[in-house]
Design a protein around this motif. Structure first.
Motif, PDB file in Angstrom:
ATOM      1  N   GLU A  74       0.840  -1.204   0.000  1.00 29.43           N
ATOM      2  CA  GLU A  74       0.000   0.000   0.000  1.00 29.43           C
ATOM      3  C   GLU A  74       0.874   1.254   0.000  1.00 29.43           C
ATOM      4  OE1 GLU A  74      -3.726  -2.021   2.494  1.00 29.43           O
ATOM      5  OE2 GLU A  74      -2.394  -0.569   3.454  1.00 29.43           O
ATOM      6  N   ALA A  81      -5.809   0.116  -0.674  1.00 34.69           N
ATOM      7  CA  ALA A  81      -5.928  -1.173   0.011  1.00 34.69           C
ATOM      8  C   ALA A  81      -5.233  -2.262  -0.783  1.00 34.69           C
ATOM      9  CB  ALA A  81      -7.388  -1.534   0.226  1.00 34.69           C
ATOM     10  N   ILE A 276     -10.407  -1.364  -8.207  1.00 33.30           N
ATOM     11  CA  ILE A 276      -9.854  -2.577  -7.611  1.00 33.30           C
ATOM     12  C   ILE A 276      -9.377  -3.524  -8.711  1.00 33.30           C
ATOM     13  CG2 ILE A 276     -10.294  -4.513  -6.068  1.00 33.30           C
ATOM     14  CD1 ILE A 276     -12.738  -2.857  -5.015  1.00 33.30           C
ATOM     15  N   SER A 299      -6.372  -0.139  -5.709  1.00 35.97           N
ATOM     16  CA  SER A 299      -6.499  -1.224  -4.739  1.00 35.97           C
ATOM     17  C   SER A 299      -6.150  -2.515  -5.474  1.00 35.97           C
ATOM     18  CB  SER A 299      -7.916  -1.314  -4.170  1.00 35.97           C
ATOM     19  OG  SER A 299      -8.234  -0.147  -3.438  1.00 35.97           O
TER      20      SER A 299
END
Length: 313
Positions: A74, A81, A276, A299
């Motif tokens: 991170e 995340a 993500i 992420s």
């Protein structure tokens, strides 16, 4: 009141404050009252206790997890995340990563979210593992067009429908292929009112969940012509997200295919707050690295071996 300039000059003073706080369970306010010093002074002393080695904090079970590596990645790549599954094999990578991705996604969905999906086995596995939850005013949409000549479960429209059913969300689809024969046909489709309405939902996405394709795989896009593939390889493409190609440093690679692709525009994709990426295995490390360096994702869900290698890049 004790002279605060003199109090705290000895190690015993710090040990006493630490004992009150960590052993006796007193609040900082109570310690301040007992010691006849300010609460701010207590706070500063407690912080210094850790630096001095008087207090050592351990978290039960943390060594049995990948939390340290997740935090390291991170920080290294500026991500919101990172979630890491255990060691996987090529046979179960999608299932294991999909399970972790589903847990993460289920935990961050909020009222009014619009979640966009790309295609692929990672996305399909995520939906398979998605827990049945009661979402509140959530919409699921596809980020790119679909095609008929691939397995049903990994098609983006199927992924959208299955996910919306699992979490009781509304679904919207593009009703368009990902690649068409010529630029004129693409332009005709995107000028249609049905496409405009669907794309307006895409532009409002709060979460994007995407697979990261390996550009060296000749089957990366089933409808991709040989000359398109060779062009991308010649330009040093390593990865692909939603039919947008990039090199190892994350630089976008413009291709003739762009004029025939129906997908979220890159400019609009980068405006989605949470992006993500779900991908694993060593073979995809160049693609994942390019996606990280280019900021395509903020992420990441991946496997342990891949995460360890990424931490050394």
């Amino acid at each position: 009141m004790i002279n605060e300039n003199s109090f705290g000059n000895s190690r015993l003073d710090y040990i006493r404050v630490a004992n009150y706080y960590y052993k006796s369970g007193l609040t900082q306010e109570e310690i301040a009252k007992n010691m006849n010093i300010s609460r701010q002074r207590v706070n500063r002393m407690l912080s210094k206790c850790i630096k001095m080695g008087i207090v050592r904090i351990s978290i039960e079970g943390v060594d049995e997890t990948n939390l340290g590596l997740e935090t390291e990645l991170e920080k290294k790549f500026g991500l919101k995340a990172v979630r890491i599954s255990g060691n996987v094999s090529e046979e179960n990578v999608y299932e294991e990563i999909g399970k972790i991705a589903a847990e993460y996604l289920a935990g961050i969905i909020s009222k009014g979210d619009i979640i966009g999906f790309s295609r692929g086995r990672s996305m399909s596995a995520l939906v398979d593992c998605m827990p049945a939850i009661k979402s509140n005013n959530v919409t699921i949409t596809q980020l790119m067009g679909g095609w008929n000549n691939e397995q049903t479960k990994i098609k983006v429209d199927d992924i959208v429908h299955r996910c919306s059913e699992k979490i009781n969300a509304t679904s919207t689809v593009l009703y368009a292929p990902v690649v068409v024969n010529n630029p004129r046909l693409r332009q005709a489709i995107i000028n249609e009112p049905f496409f405009y309405e669907a794309y307006s939902v895409i532009k409002s996405c709060s979460i994007a969940v995407v697979g990261i394709g390996d550009a060296t795989n000749k089957k990366i896009l089933p409808t991709m012509e040989k000359e398109d593939y060779e062009y991308c390889i010649d330009k040093n493409a390593v990865g692909e997200i939603c039919a947008h190609f990039f090199d190892i440093n994350g630089k976008e690679i413009k291709t003739p295919l762009d004029e025939r692709v129906i997908s979220v525009e890159l400019e609009d994709f980068f405006k989605i707050p949470m992006r993500i990426g779900v991908a694993g295995l060593k073979s995809k490390i160049p693609a994942i690295l390019g996606a990280l360096r280019g900021g395509y994702i903020n992420s990441l869900v991946t496997d342990l071996d891949t995460a360890q290698i990424l931490s050394q890049k």
